[in-house]
Design a protein around this motif. Structure first.
Motif, PDB file in Angstrom:
ATOM      1  N   ARG A  10      52.676  32.491  46.839  1.00  9.58           N
ATOM      2  CA  ARG A  10      53.791  32.333  47.782  1.00  9.58           C
ATOM      3  C   ARG A  10      53.317  31.952  49.170  1.00  9.58           C
ATOM      4  NH1 ARG A  10      57.681  37.167  48.240  1.00  9.58           N
ATOM      5  NH2 ARG A  10      58.724  35.684  49.584  1.00  9.58           N
ATOM      6  N   TYR A  11      52.127  32.380  49.527  1.00 10.96           N
ATOM      7  CA  TYR A  11      51.632  32.177  50.880  1.00 10.96           C
ATOM      8  C   TYR A  11      50.573  31.087  50.976  1.00 10.96           C
ATOM      9  CZ  TYR A  11      54.213  36.421  51.588  1.00 10.96           C
ATOM     10  OH  TYR A  11      55.224  37.340  51.632  1.00 10.96           O
ATOM     11  N   ASN A  12      50.358  30.364  49.896  1.00 11.56           N
ATOM     12  CA  ASN A  12      49.391  29.272  49.905  1.00 11.56           C
ATOM     13  C   ASN A  12      50.015  28.074  50.629  1.00 11.56           C
ATOM     14  OD1 ASN A  12      47.421  27.412  49.461  1.00 11.56           O
ATOM     15  ND2 ASN A  12      47.675  27.341  47.236  1.00 11.56           N
ATOM     16  N   ARG A  13      49.410  27.666  51.727  1.00  6.81           N
ATOM     17  CA  ARG A  13      49.937  26.562  52.518  1.00  6.81           C
ATOM     18  C   ARG A  13      49.010  25.345  52.470  1.00  6.81           C
ATOM     19  NH1 ARG A  13      54.117  29.003  54.997  1.00  6.81           N
ATOM     20  NH2 ARG A  13      54.612  27.428  56.527  1.00  6.81           N
ATOM     21  N   SER A  14      48.091  25.321  51.499  1.00 10.32           N
ATOM     22  CA  SER A  14      47.095  24.250  51.429  1.00 10.32           C
ATOM     23  C   SER A  14      47.706  22.897  51.064  1.00 10.32           C
ATOM     24  CB  SER A  14      45.997  24.613  50.435  1.00 10.32           C
ATOM     25  OG  SER A  14      46.535  24.715  49.134  1.00 10.32           O
ATOM     26  N   LYS A  15      48.873  22.879  50.456  1.00 11.73           N
ATOM     27  CA  LYS A  15      49.492  21.613  50.062  1.00 11.73           C
ATOM     28  C   LYS A  15      50.370  21.021  51.170  1.00 11.73           C
ATOM     29  CE  LYS A  15      49.353  22.276  45.105  1.00 11.73           C
ATOM     30  NZ  LYS A  15      48.547  23.450  44.998  1.00 11.73           N
ATOM     31  N   LEU A  16      50.520  21.735  52.269  1.00  8.74           N
ATOM     32  CA  LEU A  16      51.301  21.229  53.392  1.00  8.74           C
ATOM     33  C   LEU A  16      50.430  20.353  54.280  1.00  8.74           C
ATOM     34  CD1 LEU A  16      53.156  24.526  54.364  1.00  8.74           C
ATOM     35  CD2 LEU A  16      54.099  22.598  53.095  1.00  8.74           C
ATOM     36  N   ARG A  17      51.061  19.475  55.046  1.00 13.57           N
ATOM     37  CA  ARG A  17      50.327  18.618  55.982  1.00 13.57           C
ATOM     38  C   ARG A  17      49.563  19.464  56.986  1.00 13.57           C
ATOM     39  NH1 ARG A  17      54.258  15.163  59.595  1.00 13.57           N
ATOM     40  NH2 ARG A  17      55.050  17.262  59.690  1.00 13.57           N
ATOM     41  N   TYR A  18      50.248  20.439  57.603  1.00 16.42           N
ATOM     42  CA  TYR A  18      49.635  21.407  58.511  1.00 16.42           C
ATOM     43  C   TYR A  18      50.039  22.794  58.023  1.00 16.42           C
ATOM     44  CZ  TYR A  18      49.211  17.360  61.578  1.00 16.42           C
ATOM     45  OH  TYR A  18      48.910  16.133  62.083  1.00 16.42           O
ATOM     46  N   PRO A  19      49.188  23.798  58.192  1.00 17.70           N
ATOM     47  CA  PRO A  19      49.575  25.150  57.765  1.00 17.70           C
ATOM     48  C   PRO A  19      50.827  25.663  58.477  1.00 17.70           C
ATOM     49  CG  PRO A  19      47.224  25.057  58.230  1.00 17.70           C
ATOM     50  CD  PRO A  19      47.807  23.744  58.669  1.00 17.70           C
ATOM     51  N   ALA A  47      64.330  13.762  62.469  1.00 16.01           N
ATOM     52  CA  ALA A  47      64.777  14.828  61.567  1.00 16.01           C
ATOM     53  C   ALA A  47      64.524  16.192  62.199  1.00 16.01           C
ATOM     54  CB  ALA A  47      64.038  14.718  60.242  1.00 16.01           C
ATOM     55  N   GLU A  48      65.511  17.071  62.081  1.00 14.65           N
ATOM     56  CA  GLU A  48      65.396  18.404  62.674  1.00 14.65           C
ATOM     57  C   GLU A  48      64.209  19.170  62.099  1.00 14.65           C
ATOM     58  OE1 GLU A  48      68.275  17.369  61.264  1.00 14.65           O
ATOM     59  OE2 GLU A  48      69.858  17.492  62.765  1.00 14.65           O
ATOM     60  N   ARG A  49      63.926  18.960  60.827  1.00 20.08           N
ATOM     61  CA  ARG A  49      62.809  19.669  60.200  1.00 20.08           C
ATOM     62  C   ARG A  49      61.491  19.271  60.850  1.00 20.08           C
ATOM     63  NH1 ARG A  49      61.722  20.483  53.750  1.00 20.08           N
ATOM     64  NH2 ARG A  49      59.760  21.588  53.945  1.00 20.08           N
ATOM     65  N   GLU A  50      61.338  17.999  61.204  1.00 21.34           N
ATOM     66  CA  GLU A  50      60.116  17.551  61.867  1.00 21.34           C
ATOM     67  C   GLU A  50      60.000  18.142  63.273  1.00 21.34           C
ATOM     68  OE1 GLU A  50      57.357  15.728  60.739  1.00 21.34           O
ATOM     69  OE2 GLU A  50      58.330  16.460  58.934  1.00 21.34           O
ATOM     70  N   ILE A  51      61.136  18.328  63.931  1.00 21.40           N
ATOM     71  CA  ILE A  51      61.120  18.965  65.255  1.00 21.40           C
ATOM     72  C   ILE A  51      60.671  20.417  65.112  1.00 21.40           C
ATOM     73  CG2 ILE A  51      62.550  19.684  67.202  1.00 21.40           C
ATOM     74  CD1 ILE A  51      64.275  17.153  66.588  1.00 21.40           C
ATOM     75  N   TYR A  57      53.935  23.985  65.135  1.00 19.40           N
ATOM     76  CA  TYR A  57      52.539  23.585  65.374  1.00 19.40           C
ATOM     77  C   TYR A  57      52.070  24.076  66.738  1.00 19.40           C
ATOM     78  CZ  TYR A  57      48.313  20.781  65.576  1.00 19.40           C
ATOM     79  OH  TYR A  57      47.003  20.386  65.678  1.00 19.40           O
ATOM     80  N   ILE A  58      52.903  23.854  67.755  1.00 19.12           N
ATOM     81  CA  ILE A  58      52.559  24.297  69.111  1.00 19.12           C
ATOM     82  C   ILE A  58      52.395  25.817  69.148  1.00 19.12           C
ATOM     83  CG2 ILE A  58      53.473  24.562  71.455  1.00 19.12           C
ATOM     84  CD1 ILE A  58      52.508  21.778  71.097  1.00 19.12           C
ATOM     85  N   LEU A  59      53.343  26.534  68.547  1.00 21.36           N
ATOM     86  CA  LEU A  59      53.307  27.991  68.595  1.00 21.36           C
ATOM     87  C   LEU A  59      52.152  28.576  67.791  1.00 21.36           C
ATOM     88  CD1 LEU A  59      57.130  28.777  68.301  1.00 21.36           C
ATOM     89  CD2 LEU A  59      55.701  28.809  70.358  1.00 21.36           C
ATOM     90  N   SER A  60      51.817  27.957  66.669  1.00 20.79           N
ATOM     91  CA  SER A  60      50.757  28.537  65.835  1.00 20.79           C
ATOM     92  C   SER A  60      49.362  28.178  66.319  1.00 20.79           C
ATOM     93  CB  SER A  60      50.934  28.115  64.374  1.00 20.79           C
ATOM     94  OG  SER A  60      50.735  26.724  64.249  1.00 20.79           O
ATOM     95  N   LYS A  70      50.091  12.869  66.488  1.00 21.67           N
ATOM     96  CA  LYS A  70      50.944  11.670  66.567  1.00 21.67           C
ATOM     97  C   LYS A  70      51.886  11.530  65.375  1.00 21.67           C
ATOM     98  CE  LYS A  70      49.025  10.220  70.361  1.00 21.67           C
ATOM     99  NZ  LYS A  70      49.669  10.571  71.589  1.00 21.67           N
ATOM    100  N   ASP A  71      51.589  12.203  64.255  1.00 25.73           N
ATOM    101  CA  ASP A  71      52.481  12.077  63.105  1.00 25.73           C
ATOM    102  C   ASP A  71      53.679  13.026  63.182  1.00 25.73           C
ATOM    103  OD1 ASP A  71      50.844  14.249  62.722  1.00 25.73           O
ATOM    104  OD2 ASP A  71      50.606  13.945  60.571  1.00 25.73           O
ATOM    105  N   LEU A  72      53.737  13.840  64.214  1.00 21.90           N
ATOM    106  CA  LEU A  72      54.919  14.656  64.500  1.00 21.90           C
ATOM    107  C   LEU A  72      55.760  13.900  65.522  1.00 21.90           C
ATOM    108  CD1 LEU A  72      53.207  18.154  64.665  1.00 21.90           C
ATOM    109  CD2 LEU A  72      54.830  17.381  62.945  1.00 21.90           C
TER     110      LEU A  72
END
Length: 157
Positions: A10-19, A47-51, A57-60, A70-72
Motif C-alpha cells: 500500500r505504501y510502495n511509491r516506487s512506480k510513481l514519477r516522484y514519491p 490539471a488540478e492533480r498536477e497542481i 513536491y514542494i512540501l515533501s 520542469k515536468d510539473l
C-alpha cells in the motif's frame, strides 16, 4: 498498523514519477475537495492533480519554488493555487478530512479525547498566554519619527 508484507504494498511509491505524487486512491479522496474554476474566467489549462503534485513536491522536499521540476506545472501557477487554497480554507478542509479518515482507519474517534501539555506551555499561560506569545511573534514596526541614531556621530571631513 505494522509493516507486514500485505501492508507494505500500500505504501510502495516506487512506480510513481516522484514519491510525493498522489496515487489514484489519494486523488479519489482529495479531488472532490478542490474548488471548481471561477465562473467568468478562462478555463483551467492545468490539471488540478498536477497542481496538487507540485504542492506536494514542494512540501515533501522542502525545495525552493524555483527548483520545482520542469515536468510539473509552472512554479507561479503552483504557488498561486497554493496561496489561494490556503486563503480560502481548501488546504484546511483537505487536512481535516484526511485526519478524520486516518483516525477512523485505526479505530479511534474523530477527535482526540486527551491532550498533552508541556511545562513550557504552562509557564507561557501563567505569564499571559496568547498575548505574550503573539507579542513575541509580531514583526517590529518601523517608527515614523526621525531616527537620531544615524546622526549620533560626526561626519569626518
Amino acid at each position: 498498523m505494522m509493516w507486514t508484507n500485505e501492508n507494505r504494498g500500500r505504501y510502495n511509491r516506487s512506480k510513481l514519477r516522484y514519491p510525493s505524487d498522489v496515487t489514484d486512491e489519494e486523488w479519489a479522496l482529495i479531488g472532490p475537495m478542490i474548488p471548481p474554476a471561477k465562473s467568468g474566467g478562462n478555463k483551467r489549462t492545468v490539471a488540478e492533480r498536477e497542481i496538487v503534485n507540485g504542492v506536494m513536491y514542494i512540501l515533501s522536499t522542502g525545495c525552493q519554488w524555483a527548483a520545482l521540476p520542469k515536468d510539473l506545472p509552472p512554479r507561479s501557477t503552483v504557488n498561486d493555487y497554493f496561496r489561494r487554497w490556503d486563503y480560502d480554507g481548501t488546504l484546511d478542509r483537505i487536512h481535516h478530512a484526511l485526519y478524520i479518515l486516518c483516525r477512523d482507519q485505526v479505530g479511534r474517534e474523530a477527535s482526540p479525547s486527551a491532550a498533552i501539555i508541556d511545562s513550557q506551555s504552562v509557564k507561557s499561560a501563567e505569564k499571559g498566554g496568547f498575548r505574550s506569545t503573539r507579542q513575541a511573534m509580531t514583526r517590529a514596526r518601523k517608527s515614523k519619527a526621525r531616527s537620531d541614531t544615524s546622526w549620533s556621530t560626526r561626519k569626518a571631513c
